[in-house]
Write a protein that holds these residues in place. Structure first.
Motif, PDB file in Angstrom:
ATOM      1  N   UNK A  71      51.546  63.951  41.779  1.00  0.00           N
ATOM      2  CA  UNK A  71      52.090  62.968  41.088  1.00  0.00           C
ATOM      3  C   UNK A  71      50.728  62.772  39.966  1.00  0.00           C
ATOM      4  N   UNK A  72      51.189  63.014  38.798  1.00  0.00           N
ATOM      5  CA  UNK A  72      49.897  63.079  37.622  1.00  0.00           C
ATOM      6  C   UNK A  72      49.476  61.669  37.803  1.00  0.00           C
ATOM      7  N   UNK A  73      50.096  60.602  38.100  1.00  0.00           N
ATOM      8  CA  UNK A  73      49.300  59.206  38.006  1.00  0.00           C
ATOM      9  C   UNK A  73      48.273  59.301  39.031  1.00  0.00           C
ATOM     10  N   UNK A  74      48.419  59.964  40.074  1.00  0.00           N
ATOM     11  CA  UNK A  74      47.332  59.986  41.164  1.00  0.00           C
ATOM     12  C   UNK A  74      46.406  61.182  40.936  1.00  0.00           C
ATOM     13  N   UNK A  75      46.871  62.217  40.559  1.00  0.00           N
ATOM     14  CA  UNK A  75      45.829  63.145  40.608  1.00  0.00           C
ATOM     15  C   UNK A  75      45.165  63.514  39.109  1.00  0.00           C
ATOM     16  N   UNK A  76      45.756  62.857  37.848  1.00  0.00           N
ATOM     17  CA  UNK A  76      45.180  62.869  36.570  1.00  0.00           C
ATOM     18  C   UNK A  76      45.319  64.126  35.886  1.00  0.00           C
ATOM     19  N   UNK A  77      46.417  65.032  36.552  1.00  0.00           N
ATOM     20  CA  UNK A  77      46.652  66.245  35.866  1.00  0.00           C
ATOM     21  C   UNK A  77      47.884  66.267  35.507  1.00  0.00           C
ATOM     22  N   UNK A  78      48.222  67.581  34.655  1.00  0.00           N
ATOM     23  CA  UNK A  78      49.778  67.689  34.347  1.00  0.00           C
ATOM     24  C   UNK A  78      50.708  67.779  35.329  1.00  0.00           C
ATOM     25  N   UNK A  79      51.929  67.501  35.256  1.00  0.00           N
ATOM     26  CA  UNK A  79      52.972  68.131  36.448  1.00  0.00           C
ATOM     27  C   UNK A  79      52.759  69.659  36.480  1.00  0.00           C
ATOM     28  N   UNK A  80      52.923  69.950  37.625  1.00  0.00           N
ATOM     29  CA  UNK A  80      52.868  71.519  38.016  1.00  0.00           C
ATOM     30  C   UNK A  80      51.777  72.195  37.332  1.00  0.00           C
ATOM     31  N   UNK A  81      50.773  71.479  37.408  1.00  0.00           N
ATOM     32  CA  UNK A  81      49.491  72.230  36.962  1.00  0.00           C
ATOM     33  C   UNK A  81      48.951  73.274  37.196  1.00  0.00           C
ATOM     34  N   UNK A  82      49.105  73.810  38.400  1.00  0.00           N
ATOM     35  CA  UNK A  82      48.699  75.256  38.941  1.00  0.00           C
ATOM     36  C   UNK A  82      49.786  76.242  38.620  1.00  0.00           C
ATOM     37  N   UNK A  83      51.302  75.695  38.488  1.00  0.00           N
ATOM     38  CA  UNK A  83      51.968  76.693  38.117  1.00  0.00           C
ATOM     39  C   UNK A  83      51.887  76.942  36.496  1.00  0.00           C
ATOM     40  N   UNK A  84      51.590  76.076  35.942  1.00  0.00           N
ATOM     41  CA  UNK A  84      51.304  76.424  34.348  1.00  0.00           C
ATOM     42  C   UNK A  84      50.092  77.243  34.070  1.00  0.00           C
ATOM     43  N   UNK A  85      49.059  77.227  35.102  1.00  0.00           N
ATOM     44  CA  UNK A  85      47.860  78.398  34.984  1.00  0.00           C
ATOM     45  C   UNK A  85      48.124  79.510  35.760  1.00  0.00           C
ATOM     46  N   UNK A  86      49.515  79.859  36.480  1.00  0.00           N
ATOM     47  CA  UNK A  86      49.693  81.238  36.995  1.00  0.00           C
ATOM     48  C   UNK A  86      48.972  81.241  38.159  1.00  0.00           C
ATOM     49  N   UNK A  87      48.423  80.163  38.605  1.00  0.00           N
ATOM     50  CA  UNK A  87      47.293  80.428  39.919  1.00  0.00           C
ATOM     51  C   UNK A  87      48.314  80.773  41.201  1.00  0.00           C
ATOM     52  N   UNK A  88      47.694  81.709  41.659  1.00  0.00           N
ATOM     53  CA  UNK A  88      48.075  82.296  43.111  1.00  0.00           C
ATOM     54  C   UNK A  88      47.446  81.446  44.035  1.00  0.00           C
ATOM     55  N   UNK A  89      48.097  80.225  44.320  1.00  0.00           N
ATOM     56  CA  UNK A  89      47.612  79.095  45.390  1.00  0.00           C
ATOM     57  C   UNK A  89      48.287  79.500  46.461  1.00  0.00           C
ATOM     58  N   UNK A  90      47.782  78.854  47.699  1.00  0.00           N
ATOM     59  CA  UNK A  90      48.447  79.087  48.958  1.00  0.00           C
ATOM     60  C   UNK A  90      49.863  78.939  49.053  1.00  0.00           C
ATOM     61  N   UNK A  91      50.483  77.851  48.416  1.00  0.00           N
ATOM     62  CA  UNK A  91      52.090  77.719  48.472  1.00  0.00           C
ATOM     63  C   UNK A  91      52.667  78.952  47.825  1.00  0.00           C
ATOM     64  N   UNK A  92      52.081  79.372  46.870  1.00  0.00           N
ATOM     65  CA  UNK A  92      52.737  80.543  46.009  1.00  0.00           C
ATOM     66  C   UNK A  92      52.611  81.854  46.833  1.00  0.00           C
ATOM     67  N   UNK A  93      51.337  82.068  47.192  1.00  0.00           N
ATOM     68  CA  UNK A  93      51.141  83.245  48.113  1.00  0.00           C
ATOM     69  C   UNK A  93      51.761  83.085  49.445  1.00  0.00           C
ATOM     70  N   UNK A  94      51.837  82.172  50.061  1.00  0.00           N
ATOM     71  CA  UNK A  94      52.777  82.118  51.298  1.00  0.00           C
ATOM     72  C   UNK A  94      54.298  82.215  51.035  1.00  0.00           C
ATOM     73  N   UNK A  95      54.664  81.674  49.970  1.00  0.00           N
ATOM     74  CA  UNK A  95      56.069  82.013  49.680  1.00  0.00           C
ATOM     75  C   UNK A  95      56.372  83.349  49.387  1.00  0.00           C
ATOM     76  N   UNK A  96      55.616  83.825  48.678  1.00  0.00           N
ATOM     77  CA  UNK A  96      55.712  85.370  48.412  1.00  0.00           C
ATOM     78  C   UNK A  96      55.723  86.318  49.604  1.00  0.00           C
TER      79      UNK A  96
END
Length: 366
Positions: free
Chosen positions: A254-279
């Motif tokens: 929730x941006x209200x809690x994190x202080x960042x944009x919605x889907x922030x890691x997806x906007x930066x094309x980050x290969x974070x754990x959820x993305x890598x595990x899904x792939x």
């Protein structure tokens, strides 16, 4: 793993309390102690910087606003300073013995945040504009460099054998942190990253400095290398659990809690754990996600994607199992961290505090 659902439907990993006697109020007190004891030393260190770096750093830490007026802005969770003070107690010393170590680790952490925000193009941190957005990229780089130098300066000024040992651990952790950031950036431009590669990167980027935080106070308090190494093992796996939760929040928080944009890691094309595990999971959702991300990497219109397009990618990650796998990994790393504490002799109240902080890391929402 059980989950709780927030306002945007974000899944927040939860774990059974390691010690029911240590509640949320106790954890809050530990974090506040770390903040209260380290902040005056941190302010004094920042005052050594030449203008305008002192002002820029003060803005970053939330002590002043963009116009230079004093403010009570959020200055972060203070997990690392709390760990450093508990670490001193692990060696039988007073928590105050760990203060310089706590400040040194926090200075290095904020050096990395200043540079990360610029490299990632993040415009918000802790509900405020980032330093590079307000003061420019050059100041973000210079102030980050200055904080790193200050960290080592403060430790070495202690002039003890223990301070030398602590500095060595900090510089090693910093090098690993930088390795992890370099890996993270390089992965953004690759279509595929293995789960193992991602865990190594996150162990460097996050685990190494938390590992240092939870050993540095003990080293300053005279602990032997075996004790410090076991505390580092706890901290390293705690860092991986911390980063797994961060990765969940980077997509579904929730941006209200994190202080960042919605889907922030997806906007930066980050290969974070959820993305890598899904792939890595295979199946229709995984294959469709792979196709979209491959196209995204070549797209010239990625920056103008709609919320619905990012939501589609998040839904595919969840459908492919990346969200649940990452939640389970957070719990697995949490368990390994707790296990490391059983291999070292510690005062019981210190063990309870470290377990409580580990539980907090995995249930946090920001």
């Amino acid at each position: 793993m059980s989950v709780s659902t927030g306002t945007r439907g974000e899944t927040v990993p939860t774990v059974p309390p390691g010690n029911p006697a240590v509640d949320t109020a106790d954890v809050a007190a530990l974090l506040e102690r770390g903040r209260a004891l380290s902040t005056p030393v941190m302010r004094a260190a920042v005052d050594r910087l030449a203008p305008p770096m002192d002002t820029v750093a003060a803005y970053h830490f939330g002590w002043i606003d963009a116009d230079g007026n004093p403010t009570e802005a959020d200055s972060g969770k203070a997990v690392r300073p709390a760990l450093a003070l508990i670490s001193a107690e692990a060696a039988g010393a007073a928590p105050e013995v760990g203060v310089v170590g706590a400040v040194a680790v926090e200075l290095v952490h904020n050096f990395s945040l200043l540079h990360d925000d610029l490299m990632d193009g993040d415009e918000q941190r802790r509900h405020r504009d980032t330093v590079w957005k307000v003061h420019g990229p050059a100041q973000a780089i210079l102030v980050g460099d200055a904080l790193f130098a200050l960290a080592n300066e403060l430790l070495l000024e202690l002039g003890t054998v223990e301070a030398g040992r602590a500095t060595r651990r900090l510089t090693t952790a910093t090098r690993k942190l930088i390795d992890g950031q370099a890996q993270d950036i390089s992965y953004e431009h690759r279509e595929r990253v293995s789960v193992e590669e991602c865990l190594v990167m996150e162990g460097n980027k996050t685990g190494a400095l938390i590992a240092c935080a939870v050993s540095i106070g003990a080293v300053l308090g005279g602990a032997d290398d075996r004790t410090a190494d076991k505390l580092e093992e706890y901290g390293y796996h705690l860092g991986l659990a911390f980063q797994a939760v961060d990765d969940l929040l980077g997509i579904w928080g929730d941006p209200e809690s994190t202080g960042k944009q919605t889907w922030s890691d997806l906007r930066q094309r980050k290969k974070s754990l959820p993305v890598v595990a899904a792939l890595a999971a295979g199946g229709p959702a995984s294959e469709r996600l792979a196709g979209l991300l491959a196209a995204d990497a070549k797209s010239t219109e990625f920056e103008s994607f709609s919320e619905e397009e990012f939501a589609t990618r998040a839904a595919l990650i969840e459908e492919a199992g990346g969200r649940e796998w990452t939640s389970q990994e957070a719990r697995r790393q949490h368990a390994i961290a707790i296990g490391a504490l059983h291999e070292v002799e510690l005062p019981e109240h210190v063990r309870e505090q470290l377990v409580a902080l580990a539980d907090f890391v995995v249930v946090r929402k920001r």
